[in-house]
Scaffold this active site. Structure first.
Site, PDB file in Angstrom:
ATOM      1  N   GLY A 118       0.814  -1.212   0.000  1.00 63.00           N
ATOM      2  CA  GLY A 118       0.000   0.000   0.000  1.00 63.00           C
ATOM      3  C   GLY A 118       0.845   1.259   0.000  1.00 63.00           C
ATOM      4  CG  HIS A 439       9.773 -20.562  50.394  1.00 62.53           C
ATOM      5  ND1 HIS A 439      10.972 -19.937  50.105  1.00 62.53           N
ATOM      6  CD2 HIS A 439      10.101 -21.735  50.994  1.00 62.53           C
ATOM      7  CE1 HIS A 439      11.967 -20.696  50.520  1.00 62.53           C
ATOM      8  NE2 HIS A 439      11.464 -21.801  51.070  1.00 62.53           N
TER       9      HIS A 439
END
Length: 462
Positions: A118, A439
């Site tokens: 384009g 943890h």
């Protein structure tokens, strides 16, 4: 040029990369009639020549390293080498799956997709494939291509760009990489994992020079340990073919030789010969100039992505495209805080950051107003298990918010999401310190750093 006057789209987008297709998807979702024009493949640089393929190569390299180093973990494995054809197939399969998904997504949103090159023909139209596509608004999103230097010709043979490196049908025995930014260090990392003897040439004083200097130094230390060589602080002068490779000469006369030279000095905007300047669009050094809402100086034209002088990151393109779509649909929009965008370099170890560097913070707030803290990953259980090293560095305005989070270590890119919230919500260290992190995870490192900055360190020294 035939004028298809039967349809005037609400939005005509030139370029189907990250910024262009994000704008198309969001605009269509909001009820706008959208035409999306792309000359190559939907997805642009990120999907086909950037983010996705490079990370696939890096993951293949990680697997190779794990095979070599498996005995560290009590696992007996043998490494028999790199099957580059199979690596490229793996990479291409990843791209193909995402490409098909993206094509289906665009079709499902009823976006009119036009394949062709384009050219902006007026402030409200783009010419493509012999037709004039009219729109109430035009979005320019034509992206970028690899840069080179004056007198340095990328020939795709021995002097290559990242585009060529992604389809290279062999593992080079040796490589010189010109540029120690994101692209350069990622290829250095992947190639080293594949067995290449790598030397990076960077004219600035540090690798990944836009990152906090501490992160750069940590990466340099890690690269030395991996055997990745680099020369810093001297600029490139020339390159020439040798009998079996390339010789690079620097400004101080130092020379390096390798089988290939990868030119990785960044990417430049694609804006030439596309009609932009003829239609009055303001351009500086090839970049289309925009305001904070991505508007050009022409009222009916906006621009996003690598074409504009903002961070060249796919997720920035997504955000800019969405901003334009929402603005055109009449929604309230907020300008992007580019400091608040997460940044990740996916080498081994990874470099991740959000917010501003210590140097920038001192410049903005004054040196006496800036507090920093470094949390070493040696104190993080999950990082110990993974055998990765590195740091989390926090930059805080004294008695105020955390304005920078800088992390180095394997998988740190996966931690930057929380860091982004900390920066963008202007969190105080004490507020983050109240959050409980699972943890053992690497995300604990962020929590521990903020505990320490809040004056109550747990797994770190005062």
């Amino acid at each position: 040029m035939a004028n298809d006057a039967s349809t005037v789209f609400d939005l005509v987008i030139l370029g189907g990369g990250s910024g262009g297709y994000a704008a198309a998807l969001r605009a269509a979702q909001l009820g706008l009639d959208v035409a999306l024009i792309e000359k190559n493949k939907l997805g642009g640089t990120c999907l086909h020549q950037g983010c996705i393929p490079t990370k696939a190569l890096l993951h293949a390299g990680e697997i190779a390293d794990q095979a070599r180093e498996s005995e560290q973990f009590g696992v007996k494995a043998t490494f028999e080498g790199i099957d580059i054809a199979a690596v490229l197939k793996y990479k291409d399969d990843v791209i193909s799956g995402l490409y098909k998904g993206l094509q289906g997504l665009v079709a499902s949103r009823k976006v009119t997709y036009i394949e062709g090159e384009g050219r902006l023909s007026s402030p409200t139209s783009v010419d493509v494939n012999g037709q004039r596509i009219e729109g109430r608004h035009v979005l320019l999103a034509t992206g970028s291509v690899p840069r080179s230097l004056p007198g340095l010709t990328i020939d795709g043979n021995r002097i290559i760009s990242s585009d060529h490196a992604l389809v290279l049908d062999r593992v080079p025995k040796s490589a010189i990489i010109l540029g120690g930014g994101v692209i350069g260090v990622e290829f250095a990392s992947a190639w080293k994992s594949f067995g290449t003897d790598v030397t990076i040439v960077e004219g600035l004083p540090h690798l990944v020079p836009v990152e906090d200097e501490n992160s750069s130094k940590l990466l340099e230390r890690a690269f030395r340990k991996r055997g990745i060589k680099f020369n810093l602080g001297t600029f490139f002068q020339s390159a020439e073919y040798t009998a079996d490779g390339v010789k690079v000469t620097l400004a101080d006369g130092k020379t390096f030789e390798g089988e290939v030279l990868l030119v990785a000095i960044g990417r430049g905007p694609v804006s030439q010969n596309l009609g932009y300047e003829e239609q009055g669009v303001a351009i500086d050094r090839g970049y289309v100039l925009v305001d904070e809402y991505m508007r050009t100086n022409v009222p009916t034209i906006s621009a996003v992505g690598d074409l504009v002088p903002t961070l060249q990151l796919a997720h920035v393109g997504f955000a800019e495209g969405i901003l334009v779509a929402e603005r055109l649909a009449g929604l309230k929009t907020v300008p992007i805080d580019y400091d608040g965008v997460p940044r990740v370099t996916y080498c081994h170890p990874e470099v991740a950051s959000v917010g501003i560097t210590e140097a920038k913070a001192k410049e903005v707030y004054g040196a006496d107003k800036v507090v920093t803290l470094k949390y070493n990953l040696a104190g993080n259980g999950r990082s110990k298990i993974l055998k990765t090293s590195g740091e989390v560095k926090l930059v805080q305005v004294r008695d105020g918010a955390v304005v920078g989070v800088h992390m180095v270590g394997d998988r740190m890119g996966e931690q930057v999401g929380e860091a982004q919230l900390i920066y963008n919500w202007e969190a105080l260290p004490a507020e983050v310190a109240q959050l409980i992190h699972a943890h053992p995870t690497q995300s604990e490192a962020l929590g521990e750093a903020h505990l320490a900055l809040a004056g109550k360190p747990l797994h770190s020294h005062d």
